[in-house]
Motif scaffolding. Sequence first.
Motif, PDB file in Angstrom:
ATOM      1  N   VAL A 230      12.028  -7.220   1.146  1.00 18.83           N
ATOM      2  CA  VAL A 230      12.965  -6.526   1.778  1.00 18.83           C
ATOM      3  C   VAL A 230      14.199  -7.119   1.596  1.00 18.83           C
ATOM      4  N   PHE A 231      15.365  -6.348   1.931  1.00 20.54           N
ATOM      5  CA  PHE A 231      16.673  -6.759   1.787  1.00 20.54           C
ATOM      6  C   PHE A 231      17.167  -5.961   2.715  1.00 20.54           C
ATOM      7  N   SER A 232      18.700  -6.613   3.468  1.00 18.85           N
ATOM      8  CA  SER A 232      19.454  -6.176   4.432  1.00 18.85           C
ATOM      9  C   SER A 232      20.667  -5.621   3.580  1.00 18.85           C
ATOM     10  N   GLU A 233      21.108  -4.401   4.394  1.00 18.36           N
ATOM     11  CA  GLU A 233      22.624  -4.007   3.977  1.00 18.36           C
ATOM     12  C   GLU A 233      23.257  -4.033   5.088  1.00 18.36           C
ATOM     13  N   ARG A 234      24.285  -4.755   5.092  1.00 18.73           N
ATOM     14  CA  ARG A 234      25.096  -5.401   6.225  1.00 18.73           C
ATOM     15  C   ARG A 234      25.133  -4.666   7.653  1.00 18.73           C
ATOM     16  N   THR A 235      25.430  -3.251   7.573  1.00 19.14           N
ATOM     17  CA  THR A 235      25.466  -2.318   8.632  1.00 19.14           C
ATOM     18  C   THR A 235      24.441  -1.220   8.715  1.00 19.14           C
ATOM     19  N   SER A 236      23.543  -1.217   7.610  1.00 15.94           N
ATOM     20  CA  SER A 236      22.652  -0.229   7.598  1.00 15.94           C
ATOM     21  C   SER A 236      21.126  -0.727   7.912  1.00 15.94           C
ATOM     22  N   GLY A 237      21.094  -2.055   8.119  1.00 19.64           N
ATOM     23  CA  GLY A 237      19.684  -2.288   8.348  1.00 19.64           C
ATOM     24  C   GLY A 237      18.717  -3.016   7.238  1.00 19.64           C
ATOM     25  N   ARG A 238      17.429  -2.924   7.353  1.00 21.93           N
ATOM     26  CA  ARG A 238      16.601  -3.337   6.200  1.00 21.93           C
ATOM     27  C   ARG A 238      15.854  -2.421   5.307  1.00 21.93           C
TER      28      ARG A 238
ATOM     29  N   SER B 264       0.880  -1.184  -0.018  1.00 24.18           N
ATOM     30  CA  SER B 264       0.039   0.159   0.123  1.00 24.18           C
ATOM     31  C   SER B 264       0.878   1.218  -0.044  1.00 24.18           C
ATOM     32  N   GLY B 265       2.005   1.123   0.120  1.00 26.24           N
ATOM     33  CA  GLY B 265       2.991   2.236   0.037  1.00 26.24           C
ATOM     34  C   GLY B 265       3.378   2.899   1.443  1.00 26.24           C
ATOM     35  N   VAL B 266       2.767   2.238   2.598  1.00 26.82           N
ATOM     36  CA  VAL B 266       3.194   2.952   3.830  1.00 26.82           C
ATOM     37  C   VAL B 266       4.733   2.943   4.170  1.00 26.82           C
ATOM     38  N   TYR B 267       5.367   1.729   3.737  1.00 29.84           N
ATOM     39  CA  TYR B 267       6.826   1.685   3.431  1.00 29.84           C
ATOM     40  C   TYR B 267       6.964   1.567   1.777  1.00 29.84           C
ATOM     41  N   MET B 268       7.806   2.948   1.575  1.00 29.61           N
ATOM     42  CA  MET B 268       7.899   2.874   0.051  1.00 29.61           C
ATOM     43  C   MET B 268       9.379   2.074  -0.570  1.00 29.61           C
ATOM     44  N   PRO B 269       9.087   1.736  -1.881  1.00 30.28           N
ATOM     45  CA  PRO B 269      10.559   1.068  -2.301  1.00 30.28           C
ATOM     46  C   PRO B 269      11.605   1.943  -1.906  1.00 30.28           C
ATOM     47  N   GLY B 270      12.318   0.992  -1.493  1.00 30.74           N
ATOM     48  CA  GLY B 270      13.824   1.579  -1.200  1.00 30.74           C
ATOM     49  C   GLY B 270      13.986   2.041   0.241  1.00 30.74           C
ATOM     50  N   GLU B 271      12.715   2.121   0.907  1.00 33.55           N
ATOM     51  CA  GLU B 271      12.812   2.940   2.258  1.00 33.55           C
ATOM     52  C   GLU B 271      13.170   2.224   3.319  1.00 33.55           C
ATOM     53  N   LYS B 272      14.154   2.701   4.275  1.00 31.42           N
ATOM     54  CA  LYS B 272      14.735   1.886   5.415  1.00 31.42           C
ATOM     55  C   LYS B 272      13.390   1.571   6.328  1.00 31.42           C
ATOM     56  N   LEU B 273      13.512   0.250   6.784  1.00 28.69           N
ATOM     57  CA  LEU B 273      12.520   0.100   7.628  1.00 28.69           C
ATOM     58  C   LEU B 273      12.983   0.306   9.107  1.00 28.69           C
ATOM     59  N   PRO B 274      12.095   0.750  10.056  1.00 28.11           N
ATOM     60  CA  PRO B 274      12.589   0.814  11.534  1.00 28.11           C
ATOM     61  C   PRO B 274      13.318  -0.565  11.845  1.00 28.11           C
ATOM     62  N   SER B 275      14.020  -0.446  12.966  1.00 29.45           N
ATOM     63  CA  SER B 275      14.800  -1.587  13.437  1.00 29.45           C
ATOM     64  C   SER B 275      13.826  -2.520  14.145  1.00 29.45           C
ATOM     65  N   VAL B 276      14.452  -3.988  14.184  1.00 30.16           N
ATOM     66  CA  VAL B 276      13.630  -5.130  14.731  1.00 30.16           C
ATOM     67  C   VAL B 276      13.122  -4.551  16.046  1.00 30.16           C
ATOM     68  N   ARG B 277      13.800  -3.959  16.962  1.00 28.04           N
ATOM     69  CA  ARG B 277      13.457  -3.699  18.402  1.00 28.04           C
ATOM     70  C   ARG B 277      12.504  -2.845  18.129  1.00 28.04           C
ATOM     71  N   ASP B 278      12.491  -1.662  17.403  1.00 34.43           N
ATOM     72  CA  ASP B 278      11.635  -0.669  17.363  1.00 34.43           C
ATOM     73  C   ASP B 278      10.223  -1.133  16.605  1.00 34.43           C
ATOM     74  N   LEU B 279      10.284  -1.976  15.625  1.00 31.74           N
ATOM     75  CA  LEU B 279       8.890  -2.850  15.213  1.00 31.74           C
ATOM     76  C   LEU B 279       8.312  -3.591  16.130  1.00 31.74           C
ATOM     77  N   ALA B 280       9.077  -4.195  16.875  1.00 34.08           N
ATOM     78  CA  ALA B 280       8.763  -5.233  17.850  1.00 34.08           C
ATOM     79  C   ALA B 280       7.919  -4.354  19.041  1.00 34.08           C
ATOM     80  N   MET B 281       8.638  -3.550  19.337  1.00 30.08           N
ATOM     81  CA  MET B 281       7.944  -2.418  20.528  1.00 30.08           C
ATOM     82  C   MET B 281       6.640  -1.958  20.030  1.00 30.08           C
ATOM     83  N   ASP B 282       6.593  -1.346  18.900  1.00 27.45           N
ATOM     84  CA  ASP B 282       5.457  -0.896  18.104  1.00 27.45           C
ATOM     85  C   ASP B 282       4.271  -1.815  18.119  1.00 27.45           C
ATOM     86  N   ALA B 283       4.755  -3.135  17.739  1.00 18.03           N
ATOM     87  CA  ALA B 283       3.742  -4.185  17.650  1.00 18.03           C
ATOM     88  C   ALA B 283       3.514  -4.947  18.996  1.00 18.03           C
TER      89      ALA B 283
END
Length: 122
Positions: free
Chosen positions: A64-72, A25-44
């Motif tokens: 989604v894809f991961s970049e080594r030190t930058s996140g998902r 739906s575009g809440v998270y746009m293509p190429g957008e960095k997702l919040p951290s696992v911890r932040d998403l877990a806390m939010d949910a």
Amino acid sequence: MEWIFKNGIPLYTQIIDEMTMRIASGVYMPGEKLPSVRDLAMDASVNPNTMQKALAELERRGLVFSERTSGRFVTKDENVLKNLHEELAKKYFGELTENLLKIGMSGEEIAEALKSWLEDIG
């Protein structure tokens, strides 16, 4: 955005579905960095391990894809996103059609009702 979970369905499955919908739906746009696992877990309000498991599955699916030190990040691959929209449309049209057939509508009536509804919404 609020997370609403249903009983009887594994949390990680519901997280996958919700994140998939947010990507589609575009809440998270293509190429957008997702919040951290911890932040998403806390939010949910779920365990970070549960969120990690769901995100790993989204990564396996190519959403989604991961970049080594930058996140998902959300995929930038237009084909993956187009396929996602097509899969979701098939799923929702299938559910809708199945329910309308159960209440006794014919295929022709369903098509006419959909056409009429689309005209009404512009």
